[in-house]
Design an enzyme around this catalytic site. Structure first.
Site, PDB file in Angstrom:
ATOM      1  N   SER A  49       0.811  -1.216   0.000  1.00 55.83           N
ATOM      2  CA  SER A  49       0.000   0.000   0.000  1.00 55.83           C
ATOM      3  C   SER A  49       0.847   1.269   0.000  1.00 55.83           C
ATOM      4  CB  SER A  49      -0.915   0.001   1.223  1.00 55.83           C
ATOM      5  OG  SER A  49      -0.137  -0.188   2.389  1.00 55.83           O
ATOM      6  N   THR A 151      -1.687   3.844   4.561  1.00 53.56           N
ATOM      7  CA  THR A 151      -0.672   4.873   4.321  1.00 53.56           C
ATOM      8  C   THR A 151       0.353   4.829   5.443  1.00 53.56           C
ATOM      9  OG1 THR A 151      -2.253   6.341   3.260  1.00 53.56           O
ATOM     10  CG2 THR A 151      -0.326   7.384   4.243  1.00 53.56           C
ATOM     11  N   THR A 168       1.847   6.867   0.115  1.00 54.07           N
ATOM     12  CA  THR A 168       0.887   5.789  -0.154  1.00 54.07           C
ATOM     13  C   THR A 168       0.791   5.503  -1.645  1.00 54.07           C
ATOM     14  OG1 THR A 168      -1.429   5.110   0.187  1.00 54.07           O
ATOM     15  CG2 THR A 168      -1.055   7.410  -0.330  1.00 54.07           C
ATOM     16  N   ARG A 178      -6.868   9.393  -9.796  1.00 54.91           N
ATOM     17  CA  ARG A 178      -7.466   9.666  -8.481  1.00 54.91           C
ATOM     18  C   ARG A 178      -6.379  10.095  -7.484  1.00 54.91           C
ATOM     19  NH1 ARG A 178      -6.609   7.551  -3.072  1.00 54.91           N
ATOM     20  NH2 ARG A 178      -8.542   7.743  -1.916  1.00 54.91           N
ATOM     21  N   VAL A 179      -6.629  11.154  -6.776  1.00 56.31           N
ATOM     22  CA  VAL A 179      -5.691  11.626  -5.758  1.00 56.31           C
ATOM     23  C   VAL A 179      -6.387  11.555  -4.401  1.00 56.31           C
ATOM     24  CG1 VAL A 179      -4.362  13.598  -4.917  1.00 56.31           C
ATOM     25  CG2 VAL A 179      -4.486  13.144  -7.372  1.00 56.31           C
ATOM     26  N   GLY A 180      -5.717  10.934  -3.444  1.00 55.76           N
ATOM     27  CA  GLY A 180      -6.308  10.790  -2.110  1.00 55.76           C
ATOM     28  C   GLY A 180      -5.969  11.956  -1.208  1.00 55.76           C
ATOM     29  N   ASP A 181      -6.050  11.707   0.075  1.00 54.70           N
ATOM     30  CA  ASP A 181      -5.787  12.741   1.074  1.00 54.70           C
ATOM     31  C   ASP A 181      -4.299  12.993   1.297  1.00 54.70           C
ATOM     32  OD1 ASP A 181      -5.772  10.032   2.117  1.00 54.70           O
ATOM     33  OD2 ASP A 181      -5.415  10.912   4.091  1.00 54.70           O
ATOM     34  N   THR A 201      -4.724   8.298   7.981  1.00 57.04           N
ATOM     35  CA  THR A 201      -4.718   7.135   7.122  1.00 57.04           C
ATOM     36  C   THR A 201      -6.159   6.651   7.007  1.00 57.04           C
ATOM     37  OG1 THR A 201      -3.876   4.883   6.857  1.00 57.04           O
ATOM     38  CG2 THR A 201      -4.137   5.647   9.105  1.00 57.04           C
ATOM     39  N   GLY A 202      -6.449   5.952   5.923  1.00 52.04           N
ATOM     40  CA  GLY A 202      -7.814   5.471   5.728  1.00 52.04           C
ATOM     41  C   GLY A 202      -8.352   5.857   4.370  1.00 52.04           C
TER      42      GLY A 202
END
Ligand code: SD4
Length: 294
Positions: A49, A151, A168, A178-181, A201-202
């Site tokens: 991950s 992450t 991550t 797609r871009v996460g946090d 994280t999450g």
């Protein structure tokens, strides 16, 4: 070694914290130590991950996100959707140090990494590729966000320094682009030298929607203890984004206040993390808040 605190997410947080602490003991500055710790998880191919070995997106290629923030000068750097480089936190750090920008994405991020002399390498491992092929055959629904979010996030605190970083490969089988946090200041991480720092994280889509880490630091600024601030921010996420059955999005957050006090909160299951207080490294676990957010 007194007057230092290192915290990192998940069981692999142990590796990050150990490496970072060793670096500090050898005299590395905190930013260097943070990078070293996160790099160790990035290049560990058993971690699927983060970094090299991370699971790919729907199209079968790995896109990596990372960010770093230095509270002392309130500066930050990040990359998102980075392809072909195994240690995105190092590129993020370089963004912070070399450019006036906070975030580079995709091909621009890769171009910058090349210019900075980072080696372009394969990031997809045969194991990750096999899993992707199996997923593609079964045509399983995309990104079951509830089982693929790990992450590596780390905070290093000393009485006069505070740095935070995260890295991550994002949600597996995510839509390309797609871009996460994690690379977003205020979402996946935040640090303020007057207040403290937080890292999350999450499910990064949901974490971004509530600006989780900015919220934690803001709540600390309003006088809440880091534990209260983490709980309150996670409750806010649960109130805003639990589904019709009351099931909350998965998220966890670590925070440190400038006085060295710590907060940890999670919306689901048990959240493991590593904490080094300068004397000993402990693996700890935080129970989830109850689903009604109370
Ligand atoms: C993201 N937050 O991109 C990341 C995923 C992850 O622990 O692995 N979080 O949504």
């Amino acid at each position: 070694m007194k007057g230092v605190l290192l915290l990192a997410t998940w069981n692999f947080g142990r590796l990050a914290v150990e490496r970072a602490f060793n670096a500090l003991e050898l005299g590395s500055p905190v930013l260097e130590a943070l990078e070293t710790g996160i790099n160790a998880v990035e290049i560990d191919t058993t971690v699927q991950s983060v970094g090299y070995g991370g699971l790919p997106n729907r199209a079968g290629y790995v896109e990596l996100d990372a960010a770093i923030m230095d509270a002392h000068r309130h500066r930050s750097g990040a990359v998102a959707g980075l392809r072909g480089f195994r240690r995105p936190i190092s590129v993020a750090r370089r963004v912070m140090e070399v450019l006036p920008h906070a975030l580079l994405v995709g091909e621009g991020a890769a171009q910058f990494a090349r210019e900075q002399g980072f080696e372009e390498e394969e990031t997809l491992t045969p194991e990750a590729s096999e899993q992707w092929l199996r997923w593609r055959e079964t045509q399983a629904p995309p990104a079951n966000v509830e089982d693929n979010h790990d992450t590596v996030g780390m905070i290093i605190w000393t009485p006069d320094k505070l740095v935070v970083g995260c890295s991550t490969s994002g949600l597996k089988w995510k839509y390309p682009g797609r871009v996460g946090d994690s690379p977003i200041v205020g979402a996946g991480l935040y640090a303020d030298k007057e207040v403290g720092a937080a890292v999350a994280t999450g499910n990064g889509d949901e974490i971004s929607r509530v600006a989780l880490c900015g919220r934690v630091v803001f709540l600390m600024e309003r006088g809440l203890h880091p534990q209260e601030a983490c709980d309150e921010a996670i409750r806010y996420l649960m109130r805003k984004r639990s589904d019709e059955n009351g099931v909350p999005p998965h998220a966890a957050v670590l925070a440190v206040r400038v006085d060295g006090s710590v907060g940890v909160s999670a919306s689901y299951t048990k959240f493991p993390y590593a904490l080094h207080d300068g004397e000993t490294l402990k693996m700890l676990e935080r129970e989830a808040l109850p689903p009604d957010g109370r």
